[in-house]
Design a protein around this motif. Structure first.
Motif, PDB file in Angstrom:
ATOM      1  N   ASP A 287      -6.621  -0.721  -0.663  1.00  0.00           N
ATOM      2  CA  ASP A 287      -6.842  -1.549   0.524  1.00  0.00           C
ATOM      3  C   ASP A 287      -7.595  -2.819   0.141  1.00  0.00           C
TER       4      ASP A 287
ATOM      5  N   GLU B 160      -4.587   4.732  -3.966  1.00  0.00           N
ATOM      6  CA  GLU B 160      -4.924   4.385  -2.581  1.00  0.00           C
ATOM      7  C   GLU B 160      -5.492   2.968  -2.613  1.00  0.00           C
TER       8      GLU B 160
ATOM      9  N   ARG C 268       0.822  -1.197   0.000  1.00  0.00           N
ATOM     10  CA  ARG C 268       0.000   0.000   0.000  1.00  0.00           C
ATOM     11  C   ARG C 268       0.864   1.258   0.000  1.00  0.00           C
ATOM     12  N   ARG C 269       2.019   1.157   0.693  1.00  0.00           N
ATOM     13  CA  ARG C 269       2.918   2.305   0.691  1.00  0.00           C
ATOM     14  C   ARG C 269       3.427   2.583  -0.718  1.00  0.00           C
TER      15      ARG C 269
ATOM     16  N   ARG D  81       0.754   4.065  -2.839  1.00  0.00           N
ATOM     17  CA  ARG D  81       0.428   5.456  -2.533  1.00  0.00           C
ATOM     18  C   ARG D  81       1.546   6.398  -2.974  1.00  0.00           C
TER      19      ARG D  81
END
Ligand SMILES: Nc1ncnc2c1ncn2[C@@H]1O[C@H](COP(=O)(O)OP(=O)(O)OP(=O)(O)O)[C@@H](O)[C@H]1O
Ligand SMILES: [Mg+2]
Length: 463
Positions: A112, A110, A100-101, A104
């Protein structure tokens, strides 16, 4: 009838139909097209511009916009596909913090993960949404998994959910990463610049058309026997200047001719008058006898004719047009006629102030009224003025003039009533002078039957 004949007949009727259709089209265009040069010229500028811009805008929308959106969407979907691959190949990380890092920080997405139950059924597709269509297409092509997207609404984010093996990946991508969203700017500029162009065109055109209007005004004034506007000078485009110059030259020539004619007539009449005066002197020295009396009478008549002729030749030269109150002037004529023992009436309709060379115009109507007074008892004068014409009719209840003589009597020195009443000396110039004046105002005189039983003389001049 041979088949060739039938063929030719068919061709003819077809050609007839085509030419009929063409005529109708031409007439329709004529009716629909604006009449003024200004509007027409503007149309000539606007029509190509609108067509050009529509074509450009259409091509731009179709090609460029689609292509850019498609490329952008493909890029986003590629990123997502890569993320899915990473997720599936390295599933060891518990809550996918690293994935996720990276998404982003490096890809601007974004990401999830949701339980498998969070996959909504496919919703209704927006009818005309380029982004929705392209994005769906790319997802289908590159990822080949069930997905759900939400591109509707004004939000700056696009939501994408993809069914993985046992959960759902949810991605928020910025809308403008997938969509060529600032194309409206292009349209805005296009319309804006064309408005500027149009304004410039209107300003320029107005300046081009003004000299043409000036020339039209000057020519109209000249036709009505008025002075051209004082500041009239050839201006504007070369062709317009040429027309104006040609007009000025023509005006000069016409004026010179008229002056010459007037000067010549005046000269002749004047010289004759000198001789006549000598005649009179010599006759006065002779002894009285019936012959001498007759001669004296003839010389007197000749003198009168010459006076009238001189007046005719002098004409209205040099007089300037000025606003004149027609109603008051007609009243004056009525008063004169009544003082001479005639029944007279006057009516005037419309605005009575008309721009004419007043002395000349008075002479013109005065001649008609004096004719009526000479031949009839009752006189009716009617004035009518509308936005184009001043019309004055003089009716009487006299003997009138036979239809075949109504043009003849305008000839100078032509008199019908020599036999009728010889002693009332007229010279036969009255109608000629009146018509001359009416024509120099751009109008004319016609004779006809009066409802009162006699002659109707109608003077019509443009106002
Ligand atoms: N209202 C009228 N009724 C009958 N005849 C007319 C009338 N007006 C003119 N005429 C005829 O037309 C002829 C020409 O008229 P015109 O005014 O030109 O000359 P005139 O009246 O004879 O002379 P002048 O007007 O120069 O004194 C006249 O001689 C007359 O016969
Ligand atoms: Mg007369």
């Amino acid at each position: 009838m041979t088949s060739l004949d039938t063929g030719i007949a068919t061709l003819r009727s077809a050609a007839g139909r085509i030419s009929y259709g063409w005529d109708r089209l031409a007439r329709w265009i004529n009716v629909v097209m604006p009449k003024g040069l200004y509007a027409r010229a503007l149309l000539i500028i606007i029509a190509p511009m609108v067509i050009l811009q529509s074509v450009v805008a259409f091509v731009f929308m179709e090609r460029h916009w689609n292509l850019v959106t498609q490329r952008l969407s493909a890029g986003v979907v590629q990123d997502i596909a890569a993320l899915i691959d990473v997720y599936r190949v390295y599933p060891q990380e518990a809550d996918q913090t690293q994935l996720r890092r990276i998404a982003r920080e490096r890809l601007g997405l974004e990401v999830d993960f949701l339980p498998a139950t969070e996959m909504p059924p496919p919703g209704p597709k927006p009818f005309f949404s380029l982004l929705d269509q392209t994005l769906s297409e790319e997802l289908r092509k590159q990822i080949r998994r069930p997905f759900w997207i939400d591109t509707v609404g004004k939000s700056a984010l696009v939501e994408i959910r993809i069914q993985l093996d046992n959960n759902v990946m949810r991605v928020f991508a910025p809308r403008n990463a997938a969509y060529a969203s600032n194309s409206e700017i292009f349209l805005f500029w296009m319309v804006g610049t064309s408005l500027v162009l149009l304004t410039v065109a209107i300003l320029f055109l107005r300046n081009q058309i003004r000299p043409i209007l000036r020339l039209a005004d000057a020519a109209e004034a000249f036709g009505k026997g008025r002075e051209a506007p004082a500041n009239f000078r050839p201006r504007g485009a070369r062709e317009v200047r040429r027309a104006a110059l040609a007009f000025l030259e023509m005006k000069g020539r016409v004026e010179r001719t008229m002056e010459q004619r007037t000067a010549m007539l005046a000269g002749v009449s004047h010289d004759l008058r000198t001789v006549l005066t000598r005649f009179k002197l010599e006759l006065a020295l002779l002894e009285d006898s019936p012959e001498v009396e007759a001669l004296k009478k003839d010389v007197d008549e000749m003198g009168r004719m010459l006076e009238a002729y001189l007046a005719f030749a002098r004409g209205d030269s040099g007089e300037q047009s000025a606003p004149t109150d027609m109603a008051a002037f007609l009243e004056e004529l009525k008063g004169d006629a009544e003082r001479n023992g005639h029944k007279a009436s006057v009516v005037f309709h419309g605005i009575p102030v008309v721009t004419v060379r007043s002395a000349a115009f008075k002479r013109c109507i005065g001649n008609l009224v004096s004719n009526a007074a000479r031949h009839a008892d009752a006189i009716a004068i009617t004035g009518h003025r509308d936005h184009r014409w001043l019309t004055v009719t003089v009716d009487d209840d006299g003997p009138g003039i036979a239809p075949d003589m109504r043009e003849e009597v305008f000839k100078p020195f032509l008199r019908l009533d020599d036999a009728r009443n010889q002693d009332e000396g007229g010279t036969g110039l009255g109608l000629a002078i009146a018509r001359d004046i009416a024509r120099s105002h751009g109008g004319d005189i016609v004779l006809g039957d009066s409802p009162m039983g006699g002659l109707r003389a109608t003077v019509r001049v443009p106002v």
